[in-house]
Write a protein that holds these residues in place. Sequence first.
Motif, PDB file in Angstrom:
ATOM      1  N   LYS A 170      -9.503   2.362   8.040  1.00  0.00           N
ATOM      2  CA  LYS A 170      -9.025   2.235   6.548  1.00  0.00           C
ATOM      3  C   LYS A 170     -10.405   1.928   5.808  1.00  0.00           C
ATOM      4  CE  LYS A 170      -6.959   1.621   2.689  1.00  0.00           C
ATOM      5  NZ  LYS A 170      -6.321   2.893   2.154  1.00  0.00           N
ATOM      6  N   ARG A 199       1.179   4.155  -2.799  1.00  0.00           N
ATOM      7  CA  ARG A 199       0.866   5.609  -2.558  1.00  0.00           C
ATOM      8  C   ARG A 199       2.169   6.414  -3.277  1.00  0.00           C
ATOM      9  NH1 ARG A 199      -4.232   6.404  -2.950  1.00  0.00           N
ATOM     10  NH2 ARG A 199      -5.439   5.950  -1.120  1.00  0.00           N
ATOM     11  N   SER A 207      -4.893  12.609   0.731  1.00  0.00           N
ATOM     12  CA  SER A 207      -5.335  11.116   0.726  1.00  0.00           C
ATOM     13  C   SER A 207      -3.971  10.487   0.964  1.00  0.00           C
ATOM     14  CB  SER A 207      -5.953  10.842  -0.284  1.00  0.00           C
ATOM     15  OG  SER A 207      -6.297   9.175  -0.417  1.00  0.00           O
ATOM     16  N   GLN A 234       2.084   6.485  -6.750  1.00  0.00           N
ATOM     17  CA  GLN A 234       0.884   7.502  -7.167  1.00  0.00           C
ATOM     18  C   GLN A 234       1.294   8.824  -6.915  1.00  0.00           C
ATOM     19  OE1 GLN A 234      -2.652   7.714  -4.725  1.00  0.00           O
ATOM     20  NE2 GLN A 234      -3.535   6.820  -6.547  1.00  0.00           N
ATOM     21  N   PRO A 258     -10.904   8.313  -1.325  1.00  0.00           N
ATOM     22  CA  PRO A 258     -10.995   7.918  -2.831  1.00  0.00           C
ATOM     23  C   PRO A 258     -12.228   7.703  -3.374  1.00  0.00           C
ATOM     24  CG  PRO A 258      -9.556   6.282  -1.320  1.00  0.00           C
ATOM     25  CD  PRO A 258     -10.151   7.179  -0.253  1.00  0.00           C
ATOM     26  N   SER A 314      -7.075   4.904 -10.863  1.00  0.00           N
ATOM     27  CA  SER A 314      -6.575   4.173  -9.413  1.00  0.00           C
ATOM     28  C   SER A 314      -7.140   4.286  -8.152  1.00  0.00           C
ATOM     29  CB  SER A 314      -5.099   4.905  -9.344  1.00  0.00           C
ATOM     30  OG  SER A 314      -5.181   6.259  -9.081  1.00  0.00           O
ATOM     31  N   TYR A 315      -7.958   5.300  -7.969  1.00  0.00           N
ATOM     32  CA  TYR A 315      -8.800   5.576  -6.669  1.00  0.00           C
ATOM     33  C   TYR A 315      -9.924   4.446  -6.816  1.00  0.00           C
ATOM     34  CZ  TYR A 315      -6.413   9.856  -5.425  1.00  0.00           C
ATOM     35  OH  TYR A 315      -5.452  10.764  -5.138  1.00  0.00           O
ATOM     36  N   GLU A 344      -8.865   0.863  -5.169  1.00  0.00           N
ATOM     37  CA  GLU A 344      -9.015   1.182  -3.785  1.00  0.00           C
ATOM     38  C   GLU A 344     -10.334   0.767  -3.181  1.00  0.00           C
ATOM     39  OE1 GLU A 344      -6.770   4.130  -1.910  1.00  0.00           O
ATOM     40  OE2 GLU A 344      -5.499   4.497  -3.872  1.00  0.00           O
ATOM     41  N   ASP A 353      -2.710   7.886   3.816  1.00  0.00           N
ATOM     42  CA  ASP A 353      -2.707   6.521   3.739  1.00  0.00           C
ATOM     43  C   ASP A 353      -1.031   6.049   4.121  1.00  0.00           C
ATOM     44  OD1 ASP A 353      -4.895   5.205   3.190  1.00  0.00           O
ATOM     45  OD2 ASP A 353      -4.550   5.234   1.011  1.00  0.00           O
ATOM     46  N   ASN A 372     -10.893   5.180   3.268  1.00  0.00           N
ATOM     47  CA  ASN A 372     -11.545   4.859   2.195  1.00  0.00           C
ATOM     48  C   ASN A 372     -12.622   5.907   1.574  1.00  0.00           C
ATOM     49  OD1 ASN A 372      -9.755   2.836   1.327  1.00  0.00           O
ATOM     50  ND2 ASN A 372     -11.410   1.278   1.924  1.00  0.00           N
ATOM     51  N   GLN A 388       0.772  -1.061   0.115  1.00  0.00           N
ATOM     52  CA  GLN A 388       0.050   0.143  -0.102  1.00  0.00           C
ATOM     53  C   GLN A 388       0.789   1.184  -0.069  1.00  0.00           C
ATOM     54  OE1 GLN A 388      -3.135   0.581  -0.292  1.00  0.00           O
ATOM     55  NE2 GLN A 388      -3.713   2.497   0.765  1.00  0.00           N
ATOM     56  N   ILE A 429     -12.133  -2.989  -1.913  1.00  0.00           N
ATOM     57  CA  ILE A 429     -12.376  -3.581  -0.668  1.00  0.00           C
ATOM     58  C   ILE A 429     -13.723  -3.624  -0.011  1.00  0.00           C
ATOM     59  CG2 ILE A 429     -11.824  -1.346   0.499  1.00  0.00           C
ATOM     60  CD1 ILE A 429     -10.316  -3.003   2.702  1.00  0.00           C
TER      61      ILE A 429
END
Length: 840
Positions: free
Chosen positions: A142, A31, A105, A34, A150, A195-196, A199, A109, A147, A27, A202
């Motif tokens: 998380k 990040r 963000s 990113q 995102p 990319s967001y 995430e 993270d 989350n 993770q 989940i």
Amino acid sequence: MPSLTILGSLNTRPFAGDDLQILSLVQGFFRILQLCCLVIPLAANYYFDYSSGRNLTINGIPPWCPAYHDKDVGGYLILTIEDRENTKIERIDNTGIIIILSFFSVFIDLAWAGAVWSAASVGTPTETTTRDGYLRPLLWSKIFIINLFPAILFSYGIYAVDAQRRNNYGCGDEEPIYYPDDSVWFLFYSILIVSYAFELLIWAAVLVNKIVAFLRGPCFFGRSSARDKVHRYEILVGNFLRCLSLCYCFKKGGKNIKNRGELRDAAYALTDYVNNDTKMDIVFSDLYVGLKLLARIQKERRLDAMKHIASIAASFMSEEGDNDEGAEHVMNRESFLKSTLNKCSLRVMHSTRNMRSSVLTIQSKPLSEEYEVIERAILSNDNDNDRRALADGAHFVPHSVHIYHKIGHAVHDHPLCVHNATFAIPIDSLNDDRFYLKSIHGQESTKLIFASFLIGIHATVYAILADEVAKAIVISVRGTLSLEDVVVDLQCLPQELSEVGRKCDFEGSGHYCHSGILSRGKWMYEDIRKRRILHEVFSRGSPYENYDLVIVGHSLGAGCACILATMIRHKYPRLRCFAFEPPGCVYDEALCNFSESFITSFVRHDDIVPRLAPANADALRDEFFELLARVKIPKFKLFRDIRDIVNDDDLSRRNLAVLRATESTPRDTQYYQQLLTFRNERTEKDISNRSTSTKLYIPGKIIHLCDVNGDGSFYIPYWATRCEFNEIILSERMISDHSASPLVDILKNIRLDELYDSTKNHSMKFQNQFELIQDDNSHDQRRVVCFSTRQCGRNFVLSSIVTIAILLSFLVNNGCEFFYREAVVSRNGEKRNDPSTRIG
């Protein structure tokens, strides 16, 4: 271990709490990637546009519209006095909001990943209470709080893009001079938004977890019984094999796997192996570190035994030397064995009294300080049976290798090969020279009489050959190659042979065989009988009527060869069978003893397949569970420790650094309570099954090929017993030692007349035996492992750059379909949408 329960039935399986260190590292790396590759370049571009005024709008008109350029001349806005009062100049702030929230963000993270890394390193793999208390709130935050960022960014980004396109990019009815979507920065922006979206998966995982928990619950299936679990395992294994067959496009078989009972034995054995009621809560990482650590423990036990015996031998020789100074000393075998028995807790199982060269083999008992020292006779060139057994094995092993591929390739598209399923020469053509296997090196004097290439649960590939060098008809049976063969391997429950014995005229009552091997043996027996192949080949007037009959096979084929030899032996009393690396669960002990007169098995060094027996697997499982409870360091430190190559001299110290003593194992953990329950249930089952369970072993006489130097350069063949294969040895070569092809050169290169001279000096000086088999680890060996700063610092940087490049390449070439648009083209003054002009 065990998996962390987050909320209700929601847990981290197949990961344990201490596995989240790796996930937090992934993770954090994502990040940083990113931030460096997307957010910072977008921020720099936004700052450049802001400082140069390129993101200004005039009365809501953006700079890519024609009306904007009526006021923009050479980069300057030309406005009259009247226009200044009626003109509103603003900045485009959509991108700025996305960048600011993205920075926030990313850093949130990264802080969360650091907290998870720290919390996951608390405690040992089985001591989870403190670690779970830290991790559970972090995972809640998380999933349900962090989350949200995102989700907001993804939703806002989609809305901004969609609103701009619906509004014709703010140009009204005019055609834009250029499209902002054509900019490379829009691609970066799109990748950031997509990319967001990843995430947010989940939340989908949480939903799927709830659905699966509901479907598996009592409301849907009712109470689960042992029979239900067996059925579920059967469906699971069957579907897995069928998916594999689809992945291989049926090139590895699988068409005959219907999942209609053929996997029931495997499912029952698997259910019994892991217990029906008690489940040991372990994850995949526990299997990896536990088995790697268990391999080190096994190696340490063997080395300790060798050192112990070597020290006793040195002491014995010193005492003998004092009694006979100046004389050349030769170790007295009987005196040494007697001394060994008296000086340590070792048991001598067998002692030879002739003058043949011999070796001492050491068997270590799991979780015990006692060892068994066994003296075994090395095959001698002066013994006719030894010489013939090794020579025949070396001669016939190529037949068991060529049946895998080369025989099929030799007759492919031959007119006598019907649908590539069977090949048979006419009986009146046995003298025809056209059917020699001249295309296979070393088989120019071997004639192919019949071959079956049918693949099924019961059907197997086999060939009948006429070996004119050995004056023998050879039946060669193929081993495991297709998924159907895997199914047969898994059908490992014992099956009684009384019915087969009555049909084939041997005493089968009270004897047992591997059920999958038995089913294939019966199929081959019936196929050969219906085709009357052997009857015609050995009939009067045939060129092969005086030939011997030999049956050979490797791996699963070796087991099938053994049962076929047992079934037809009453018709062909001179029959011989050579089983190369057979499974360790073919016959019961009494039938193994009976088959010693006509079956010879060959086992290579640490080969795992001849050691795969239920009793051995049970012992490995129990020691594995006990070993995990003894680990005293965090799992990430254990990962680093087991990845390093350990010198033999440093092995004991390294193991003590990561393991507690057995008596110091913490007994108040949830894992240890599960282990106690598991043991009690296992004991009850063993007691209830003691009267009905039957142990299966390697058939016939056994020749063990021991790699003395450890590099494949020098093998010693000696006569072994079945009890020597009562432990699954975990080593790096346990899989490679099962390969069939190397056996050809190994058996061919063994020279019994040279073997005695090579081993004589080592038998005179037993204390050198340990030095003989010890690897040369005087220099520190390192393995280059990807992302391994402990072993290769530069490799981390190189691997990171390559990974970033691959990721960006993938994202650029596989952009989200949402961000494609349709250009508006004009023909003859008429606007229309042309799908052929789509631009990414």
